[in-house]
Every structure is written in C-alpha cells, then in structure tokens.
Design an enzyme around this catalytic site. Structure first.
Site, PDB file in Angstrom:
ATOM      1  CG  ASP A   8      -6.213 -25.034  34.345  1.00  0.00           C
ATOM      2  OD1 ASP A   8      -4.808 -24.498  34.465  1.00  0.00           O
ATOM      3  OD2 ASP A   8      -6.588 -25.917  33.757  1.00  0.00           O
ATOM      4  CG  ASP A  10      -2.151 -26.156  29.617  1.00  0.00           C
ATOM      5  OD1 ASP A  10      -2.207 -25.420  28.511  1.00  0.00           O
ATOM      6  OD2 ASP A  10      -1.185 -25.662  30.589  1.00  0.00           O
ATOM      7  CG  ASP A 184      -7.842 -29.686  33.301  1.00  0.00           C
ATOM      8  OD1 ASP A 184      -7.348 -30.591  33.048  1.00  0.00           O
ATOM      9  OD2 ASP A 184      -7.272 -28.611  33.739  1.00  0.00           O
TER      10      ASP A 184
END
Length: 222
Positions: A8, A10, A184
């Site tokens: 991922d 961000d 996250d």
C-alpha cells in the site's frame, strides 16, 4: 520461485496520505475554494478511516480539479506537491524496506486506492514501476475528464485489480513463492488475509488488533 512484495502507499511507504494532502496543496495554491474543499476533504478522510467511504462521491470530488488543467500544468503542480507534501514524509526505513525486496530479486508492486496521477511519481521514487491505482479517464483532447474507469482499488477492489494485473501477465498468486502485502489500514484486510505474508505497517486500531491475534508482523515507521 520468485516472491511478490505488494505495498500500500499512503501511511505505509509514506508517513502521510497523498489523497488527503493533494486537496491541501490545491487550497494552498489558491486553485480551489478553500472552505468547501477543506470541509469535504476532512469528511471523506474521516469516512475512509472509519471504513465507510463512498468511493464514487469521493472520486467525483477528488478528480474534478484534474479536469481543469492540462496534463503539463498538472505535472508541474505535482512536482511542487511532491517536494512539499510527500518527500519530507518518507523515512530511510521505508526506502530500505522496498530496497530489501528489490535486492532479493522480488517483484515489487504498489496497490493504492489513490489515483494513478498522484501515486505514479511517488512510486518511481522507490524504483517501483508496477503500479495499480484508481484509473483516470482521458478525453479526446488529452486532458483528464474528472471521471474514473474500471474498478477503484479500495477494499475488495484491490483484489479485483490485483487479479487483473496478474492475469495480464499470465500469472496467479500461486505463480509466486511468497506473497507479501504491507498496509496500514483495516480497509486492506481483504487482501492482507489473502497473501501468505501479511505485514501491518503503522496500523490503525482494527488492523493492529487482527495482526496481534494472528501473529502478523507489525512495523512502525512514524
């Protein structure tokens, strides 16, 4: 057998959210209505964090400014945006994480719900050229239309887009030895549960809870 390392973007490879930061940059440049954009941006970001983002409404809001400028103008804006809002939020450890996979000969791939215009130059900072983001429609005049095409790469959409990418290469996840996914967000739990080596990075509360329950590694770069 080659491994596949999926990231991922961000709050995983960068310690900020580029989707959230881009409207802030546009406000600072005076390119959008400040009050309205700020209110909408914060609302959508809260919804994303809470796992209830209306992706169609968000993309309508987020992509509209792209239709107002040529791709050349947007590229110049993006260079400023990267320098001010992205590069200061990349740690040496995040760069080293990607490099460790590259040096091991692993295939590296970013899958992000953020659109391709924003994420592609950021991924290139890490030397990653396999990039899956929300796809943008280009009109006959060569400018972005403000619409997206295909499946947005959010939640289960990341699995859909990953499978499309693999199919284009004549592959499946089983074509690889180990499959890693670093993220996250609880929004990425569908894909984290699919790979052989899920890793939580700067996790939100729900992801951290599942990671601890299942014994997944947890990395903190903030």
């Amino acid at each position: 057998m080659k491994n596949l390392a999926i990231f991922d973007l961000d709050n995983t490879l960068i310690n900020t959210d580029s989707d959230h930061a881009w409207p802030q940059y546009l406000i600072k440049k005076g390119l959008v209505d400040a009050a309205e954009t700020e209110a909408q941006n914060e609302k959508f970001y809260r919804d994303y964090q809470n796992g209830c983002l209306d992706i169609d409404a968000f993309l309508k809001f987020h992509l509209a400014p792209l239709a107002r400028y040529s791709k050349e103008e947007l590229a110049e804006f993006h260079r400023e945006f990267m320098a001010e809002y992205i590069i200061p939020h990349i740690s040496p450890m995040q760069r080293m994480l990607v490099q460790s996979h590259q040096m091991a000969g692993d295939e590296t791939l970013v899958i992000s719900s953020t659109n391709e215009f924003i994420i592609t130059p950021v991924c290139h900072l890490f030397g990653i050229t396999n990039i899956i983001g929300t796809q943008l429609e280009t009109g006959s005049d060569g400018r972005y239309t403000g619409n997206y095409i295909g499946t947005p790469s959010l939640k289960e959409g990341k699995i859909t887009r990953l499978n499309q990418w693999l199919a284009e290469r004549g592959e499946t996840l089983q074509s690889y030895g180990k499959t890693y996914f670093y993220s996250d967000s609880k929004n990425d739990l569908p894909l984290l549960r699919l790979v052989s080596e899920p890793v939580a990075v700067n996790p939100d509360a729900e992801l951290e809870k599942e990671a601890k329950e299942k014994g997944w590694p947890v990395l903190n770069f903030k």
